[in-house]
Scaffold this motif. Structure first.
Motif, PDB file in Angstrom:
ATOM      1  N   UNK A 108       0.454  -1.205  -0.333  1.00  0.00           N
ATOM      2  CA  UNK A 108      -0.365  -0.378   0.040  1.00  0.00           C
ATOM      3  C   UNK A 108       0.528   0.512  -0.285  1.00  0.00           C
ATOM      4  N   UNK A 109       0.870   2.163  -1.120  1.00  0.00           N
ATOM      5  CA  UNK A 109       1.115   2.830  -0.641  1.00  0.00           C
ATOM      6  C   UNK A 109       0.905   4.616  -0.235  1.00  0.00           C
ATOM      7  N   UNK A 110       0.469   4.650   0.192  1.00  0.00           N
ATOM      8  CA  UNK A 110      -0.376   5.934   0.805  1.00  0.00           C
ATOM      9  C   UNK A 110      -0.245   6.974   0.582  1.00  0.00           C
ATOM     10  N   UNK A 111      -1.070   8.516  -0.514  1.00  0.00           N
ATOM     11  CA  UNK A 111      -0.450   9.479  -0.546  1.00  0.00           C
ATOM     12  C   UNK A 111      -0.657  10.336   0.649  1.00  0.00           C
ATOM     13  N   UNK A 112       0.760  10.664   0.250  1.00  0.00           N
ATOM     14  CA  UNK A 112       0.099  12.417   0.842  1.00  0.00           C
ATOM     15  C   UNK A 112      -0.085  14.047   1.074  1.00  0.00           C
ATOM     16  N   UNK A 113      -1.045  14.045   1.969  1.00  0.00           N
ATOM     17  CA  UNK A 113      -2.068  15.005   2.284  1.00  0.00           C
ATOM     18  C   UNK A 113      -1.101  16.065   1.083  1.00  0.00           C
ATOM     19  N   UNK A 114      -2.334  16.981   0.217  1.00  0.00           N
ATOM     20  CA  UNK A 114      -1.797  18.074  -1.021  1.00  0.00           C
ATOM     21  C   UNK A 114      -1.954  19.113  -0.813  1.00  0.00           C
ATOM     22  N   UNK A 145      -4.904  21.786  -2.217  1.00  0.00           N
ATOM     23  CA  UNK A 145      -5.571  22.154  -3.044  1.00  0.00           C
ATOM     24  C   UNK A 145      -6.178  20.471  -3.739  1.00  0.00           C
ATOM     25  N   UNK A 146      -6.053  19.263  -3.151  1.00  0.00           N
ATOM     26  CA  UNK A 146      -6.636  18.501  -2.930  1.00  0.00           C
ATOM     27  C   UNK A 146      -7.056  17.659  -2.088  1.00  0.00           C
ATOM     28  N   UNK A 147      -8.451  16.553  -2.702  1.00  0.00           N
ATOM     29  CA  UNK A 147      -9.721  16.688  -1.513  1.00  0.00           C
ATOM     30  C   UNK A 147      -8.839  15.325  -0.857  1.00  0.00           C
ATOM     31  N   UNK A 148      -9.689  15.425   0.717  1.00  0.00           N
ATOM     32  CA  UNK A 148      -8.700  13.773   0.863  1.00  0.00           C
ATOM     33  C   UNK A 148      -9.120  12.609   1.008  1.00  0.00           C
ATOM     34  N   UNK A 149      -7.684  11.791   0.589  1.00  0.00           N
ATOM     35  CA  UNK A 149      -8.303  10.532   0.161  1.00  0.00           C
ATOM     36  C   UNK A 149      -8.616  10.237  -0.823  1.00  0.00           C
ATOM     37  N   UNK A 150      -7.710  11.800  -2.099  1.00  0.00           N
ATOM     38  CA  UNK A 150      -7.737  11.225  -3.296  1.00  0.00           C
ATOM     39  C   UNK A 150      -6.240  10.102  -3.977  1.00  0.00           C
ATOM     40  N   UNK A 151      -6.889   9.456  -4.556  1.00  0.00           N
ATOM     41  CA  UNK A 151      -5.968   8.355  -5.063  1.00  0.00           C
ATOM     42  C   UNK A 151      -6.010   7.981  -6.691  1.00  0.00           C
ATOM     43  N   UNK A 152      -7.053   8.745  -6.906  1.00  0.00           N
ATOM     44  CA  UNK A 152      -7.687   8.395  -9.007  1.00  0.00           C
ATOM     45  C   UNK A 152      -7.664   9.949  -9.469  1.00  0.00           C
ATOM     46  N   UNK A 153      -7.675  10.348 -10.564  1.00  0.00           N
ATOM     47  CA  UNK A 153      -7.914  11.026 -11.588  1.00  0.00           C
ATOM     48  C   UNK A 153      -9.623  11.537 -11.116  1.00  0.00           C
ATOM     49  N   UNK A 154     -10.108   9.621 -11.273  1.00  0.00           N
ATOM     50  CA  UNK A 154     -11.366  10.613 -10.532  1.00  0.00           C
ATOM     51  C   UNK A 154     -11.537  11.683  -9.341  1.00  0.00           C
ATOM     52  N   UNK A 155     -11.096  11.220  -8.178  1.00  0.00           N
ATOM     53  CA  UNK A 155     -11.123  12.352  -6.987  1.00  0.00           C
ATOM     54  C   UNK A 155     -10.644  13.741  -6.779  1.00  0.00           C
ATOM     55  N   UNK A 156     -10.433  13.831  -8.335  1.00  0.00           N
ATOM     56  CA  UNK A 156      -9.833  15.189  -8.079  1.00  0.00           C
ATOM     57  C   UNK A 156     -10.432  16.424  -9.365  1.00  0.00           C
TER      58      UNK A 156
END
Length: 398
Positions: free
Chosen positions: A61-67, A69-80
């Protein structure tokens, strides 16, 4: 045991190795980890946590850091969300015909060569990967597109190894998402199909990455209505469009009884396996093509972006269906074009007979699991051979 024998006997790691740069030419295959792990290979899949894993696969598992301008929990382009400022240029970018105009139109080179050119021209990161890799692998096989392989390898300037088509296991094998997320008998779409005559329904699904703009959704809907055939439409709603504006006024009332539109998740493999489905209207992503042809469905093709245009031309050359006619300038279509190809694939006896027969021929290739297992085995052996032979790859014809 000497070093060579020990290396040959050891489980082969299927995760990326710094000593062996391998480029994967799009589209990406589904993870064949369970099958490789069952053969004694160690398989690691590095991805965001939502993609899940299986008991035979080591999911890293590679959790993405909080960035910002991006929503919390975004893992794909569909989340952005793109936001208002990006919507106009993205709409111009997504015009289907313009995105595909530069790709080769020769049907023999449409698939693998088109995917290579697309990866090289459109994705900077993938282009860099191709430049630095030693060998490349593609989700394809010689039986699928024989003529394209030497052309694609020449464009790459390095060996191109076919992975096979990696067909998904039937839903009854627990390989589909439906097995994990929903019970088939509880799904409204499947229950609706249960009430329809055999081979009478067009299933429409155009992928999740690039939804149609609302004006083209309306033209698609009116084309389906004009054709008069039964349909099941898995519709992805464009961002920012109200439910009341998505479909033409009165459309659902006029088509009630012979049409169903659903905007939620649907078990695509279970739908395609259903006896009521008679054709597949698809955006021609490689995975969707393989899933549709796994069940011998003729195709109605509406490519939108990336490798989908070459895929559609390849299938049209194989006479398994027709593309929806498009405007040469902006890639748009109208209701009459949709209705004409739906009618030709579903209703007109002479044309449907040809498309069904050729789709069944393609089914023989896609459904040959032993063939695709051999391709995977040979891919692993090619990598082993490369490591054992001092980084001197030798691609043999399968």
């Amino acid at each position: 045991m000497d070093a060579a024998a020990a290396a040959a006997a050891a489980p082969f790691p299927a995760a990326a190795d710094r000593a062996l740069p391998v480029a994967r030419v799009r589209p990406p295959p589904p993870l064949p980890g369970a099958r490789r792990a069952a053969g004694g290979h160690r398989v690691s899949f590095v991805s965001t946590p939502r993609n899940g894993g299986g008991t035979a696969v080591d999911l890293v598992a590679l959790p993405l850091p909080r960035v910002d301008g991006l929503p919390d929990g975004a893992e794909s382009t569909n989340d952005i969300p793109t936001g208002d400022k990006l919507d106009p240029p993205l709409r111009r970018l997504r015009r289907p015909r313009r995105a595909l105009r530069r790709l080769p139109r020769r049907s023999g080179a449409a698939g693998a060569q088109g995917a290579v050119r697309d990866a090289d021209a459109d994705r900077g990161a993938e282009s860099m990967t191709l430049e630095r890799c030693t060998v490349a692998a593609i989700r394809s096989c010689l039986e699928w597109e024989l003529d394209a392989f030497p052309l694609a390898a020449a464009l790459l300037g390095r060996p191109l190894i076919p992975l096979g088509l990696l067909p998904p296991p039937p839903p009854s094998d627990g390989g589909g998402r439906a097995a994990d997320m929903h019970r088939d008998d509880d799904d409204a779409a499947v229950r609706w199909l249960d009430a329809q005559p055999a081979k009478s329904v067009v299933y429409i699904a155009l992928g999740s990455e690039v939804p149609l703009p609302v004006e083209l959704v309306h033209k698609m809907a009116l084309g389906l209505e004009l054709a008069g055939t039964r349909f099941l439409w898995a519709l992805r709603k464009p961002r920012g469009v109200a439910d009341t504006d998505l479909l033409p006024s009165g459309f659902e009332e006029r088509t009630r009884g012979h049409g169903l539109v659903t905007m939620g998740w649907v078990p695509q493999m279970n739908i395609l396996a259903h006896g009521a489905v008679g054709a597949f209207l698809t955006h021609c992503g490689r995975s969707s093509l393989i899933e549709g042809l796994l069940y011998g469905h003729p195709l109605i093709m509406l490519p939108i972006a990336t490798d989908q245009g070459p895929n559609a031309r390849l299938m049209e050359g194989r006479k398994v269906g027709l593309q929806v006619p498009r405007d040469e300038d902006d890639g748009s279509f109208d209701r009459h074009g949709v209705a004409s190809v739906v009618w030709a694939v579903m209703v007109e006896e002479d044309t449907r007979r040809v498309f069904v027969a050729n789709a069944m021929k393609m089914q023989e290739i896609v459904a040959d699991r032993e063939l695709h297992e051999r391709y995977l085995d040979e891919f692993v052996e090619q990598l082993r051979s490369y490591i054992m032979n001092d980084n001197s790859p030798s691609l043999t014809k399968t």
